[in-house]
Design a protein around this motif. Sequence first.
Motif, PDB file in Angstrom:
ATOM      1  N   GLY A 112      24.762  19.288  13.454  1.00  9.18           N
ATOM      2  CA  GLY A 112      24.247  20.781  13.133  1.00  9.18           C
ATOM      3  C   GLY A 112      25.178  21.500  13.736  1.00  9.18           C
ATOM      4  N   PHE A 113      25.100  23.034  13.772  1.00  7.75           N
ATOM      5  CA  PHE A 113      26.100  24.032  14.177  1.00  7.75           C
ATOM      6  C   PHE A 113      25.084  25.124  14.698  1.00  7.75           C
ATOM      7  CE2 PHE A 113      25.387  23.598   9.615  1.00  7.75           C
ATOM      8  CZ  PHE A 113      24.583  24.820   9.161  1.00  7.75           C
ATOM      9  N   VAL A 114      23.929  25.306  14.262  1.00  4.16           N
ATOM     10  CA  VAL A 114      23.178  26.393  14.801  1.00  4.16           C
ATOM     11  C   VAL A 114      22.443  26.005  16.199  1.00  4.16           C
ATOM     12  CG1 VAL A 114      21.115  27.940  14.738  1.00  4.16           C
ATOM     13  CG2 VAL A 114      22.585  27.385  12.617  1.00  4.16           C
ATOM     14  N   ARG A 115      21.741  24.679  16.106  1.00  6.99           N
ATOM     15  CA  ARG A 115      21.089  24.175  17.128  1.00  6.99           C
ATOM     16  C   ARG A 115      22.219  23.966  18.430  1.00  6.99           C
ATOM     17  NH1 ARG A 115      19.039  18.941  14.614  1.00  6.99           N
ATOM     18  NH2 ARG A 115      21.090  19.355  13.282  1.00  6.99           N
ATOM     19  N   ILE A 116      23.241  23.438  18.129  1.00  5.23           N
ATOM     20  CA  ILE A 116      24.230  23.011  19.490  1.00  5.23           C
ATOM     21  C   ILE A 116      24.749  24.478  19.880  1.00  5.23           C
ATOM     22  CG2 ILE A 116      24.651  20.876  18.350  1.00  5.23           C
ATOM     23  CD1 ILE A 116      27.412  21.740  17.415  1.00  5.23           C
ATOM     24  N   ASN A 117      24.755  25.560  19.174  1.00  8.55           N
ATOM     25  CA  ASN A 117      25.255  26.661  19.711  1.00  8.55           C
ATOM     26  C   ASN A 117      24.128  27.557  20.209  1.00  8.55           C
ATOM     27  OD1 ASN A 117      28.212  26.567  19.193  1.00  8.55           O
ATOM     28  ND2 ASN A 117      27.818  26.063  17.253  1.00  8.55           N
ATOM     29  N   THR A 118      22.975  27.567  19.911  1.00  6.80           N
ATOM     30  CA  THR A 118      21.974  28.177  20.266  1.00  6.80           C
ATOM     31  C   THR A 118      21.523  27.853  21.665  1.00  6.80           C
ATOM     32  OG1 THR A 118      20.375  27.004  19.028  1.00  6.80           O
ATOM     33  CG2 THR A 118      21.093  29.524  18.152  1.00  6.80           C
ATOM     34  N   ALA A 119      21.640  26.354  21.729  1.00 12.34           N
ATOM     35  CA  ALA A 119      21.300  25.802  22.984  1.00 12.34           C
ATOM     36  C   ALA A 119      22.160  26.307  24.108  1.00 12.34           C
ATOM     37  CB  ALA A 119      21.604  24.407  22.680  1.00 12.34           C
ATOM     38  N   LYS A 120      23.268  26.945  23.811  1.00 11.71           N
ATOM     39  CA  LYS A 120      24.320  27.427  25.098  1.00 11.71           C
ATOM     40  C   LYS A 120      23.691  28.902  25.153  1.00 11.71           C
ATOM     41  CE  LYS A 120      28.078  24.893  22.610  1.00 11.71           C
ATOM     42  NZ  LYS A 120      29.392  24.965  21.868  1.00 11.71           N
ATOM     43  N   TRP A 121      22.922  29.465  24.546  1.00 11.74           N
ATOM     44  CA  TRP A 121      22.414  30.723  24.753  1.00 11.74           C
ATOM     45  C   TRP A 121      22.523  31.255  26.281  1.00 11.74           C
ATOM     46  CZ3 TRP A 121      22.873  35.434  22.687  1.00 11.74           C
ATOM     47  CH2 TRP A 121      21.812  36.330  23.244  1.00 11.74           C
ATOM     48  N   LYS A 122      21.503  30.440  26.954  1.00 15.48           N
ATOM     49  CA  LYS A 122      21.439  30.746  28.583  1.00 15.48           C
ATOM     50  C   LYS A 122      22.669  30.759  29.352  1.00 15.48           C
ATOM     51  CE  LYS A 122      18.683  29.305  32.425  1.00 15.48           C
ATOM     52  NZ  LYS A 122      17.825  28.623  32.808  1.00 15.48           N
ATOM     53  N   SER A 123      23.572  29.964  28.983  1.00 14.03           N
ATOM     54  CA  SER A 123      24.630  29.843  29.780  1.00 14.03           C
ATOM     55  C   SER A 123      25.849  31.135  29.212  1.00 14.03           C
ATOM     56  CB  SER A 123      25.247  28.587  29.685  1.00 14.03           C
ATOM     57  OG  SER A 123      26.041  28.278  28.361  1.00 14.03           O
ATOM     58  N   ILE A 124      25.681  31.305  28.359  1.00 20.28           N
ATOM     59  CA  ILE A 124      26.633  32.519  27.603  1.00 20.28           C
ATOM     60  C   ILE A 124      26.028  33.702  28.321  1.00 20.28           C
ATOM     61  CG2 ILE A 124      27.056  33.809  25.527  1.00 20.28           C
ATOM     62  CD1 ILE A 124      27.190  31.270  23.918  1.00 20.28           C
ATOM     63  N   VAL A 125      24.785  33.851  28.358  1.00 23.13           N
ATOM     64  CA  VAL A 125      24.380  35.350  29.057  1.00 23.13           C
ATOM     65  C   VAL A 125      24.518  35.230  30.440  1.00 23.13           C
ATOM     66  CG1 VAL A 125      21.940  36.361  29.382  1.00 23.13           C
ATOM     67  CG2 VAL A 125      22.475  35.503  27.284  1.00 23.13           C
ATOM     68  N   GLN A 126      24.384  34.248  31.032  1.00 22.13           N
ATOM     69  CA  GLN A 126      24.633  34.014  32.557  1.00 22.13           C
ATOM     70  C   GLN A 126      26.227  34.443  32.638  1.00 22.13           C
ATOM     71  OE1 GLN A 126      23.449  30.045  33.413  1.00 22.13           O
ATOM     72  NE2 GLN A 126      21.343  30.763  34.149  1.00 22.13           N
ATOM     73  N   GLU A 127      26.882  33.834  32.036  1.00 30.31           N
ATOM     74  CA  GLU A 127      28.302  34.107  31.890  1.00 30.31           C
ATOM     75  C   GLU A 127      28.630  35.743  31.769  1.00 30.31           C
ATOM     76  OE1 GLU A 127      30.653  31.681  29.399  1.00 30.31           O
ATOM     77  OE2 GLU A 127      29.906  29.787  30.067  1.00 30.31           O
ATOM     78  N   GLU A 128      27.877  36.145  30.752  1.00 28.85           N
ATOM     79  CA  GLU A 128      28.365  37.631  30.515  1.00 28.85           C
ATOM     80  C   GLU A 128      27.679  38.623  31.652  1.00 28.85           C
ATOM     81  OE1 GLU A 128      30.132  38.941  28.192  1.00 28.85           O
ATOM     82  OE2 GLU A 128      30.469  36.939  27.086  1.00 28.85           O
ATOM     83  N   VAL A 129      26.641  38.336  32.328  1.00 24.75           N
ATOM     84  CA  VAL A 129      26.177  38.830  33.246  1.00 24.75           C
ATOM     85  C   VAL A 129      27.092  38.750  34.644  1.00 24.75           C
ATOM     86  CG1 VAL A 129      24.331  38.779  35.232  1.00 24.75           C
ATOM     87  CG2 VAL A 129      23.561  38.497  32.996  1.00 24.75           C
TER      88      VAL A 129
END
Length: 133
Positions: A112-129
């Motif tokens: 997949g491409f959606v599942r593997i990238n949406t799984a990164k959401w929490k870490s992406i938000v944390q990095e941006e914070v």
Amino acid sequence: MSNVKQQLAAITARTMKNAKEVFIASGIRVGNQIITASPVDKGIFRNAWNTTVDGISYEQRQNENKSGADSINDLTTTFAGAELGGFVTFNNPMPYGARLEYDGWSAQAKNGFVRINTAKWKSIVQEEVLKRR
């Protein structure tokens, strides 16, 4: 008392500005990752991602563009104008999308491409914070 009120107003304004920046940057990052991870033959699927605010678009772009430039531009432009708390929809209306995501129709994205990238959401938000501390 006025000084405390002004300080609280400044803290609130800064916090809301940072929250909006995190929202926009995180949405753009995860969307870009999904677009660029989308399997590509002629580029129609990769270029068919739609980003909308407070609605959904079923537009099926037929532009062959292996980079996904139309999708990336739509994503970036839409998120840049989105308001914190708004409802942003990111979708690909091509009828074979689910088979690409779940059935391994492409060797380029067997997992997949959606599942593997949406799984990164929490870490992406944390990095941006953390960038805004």
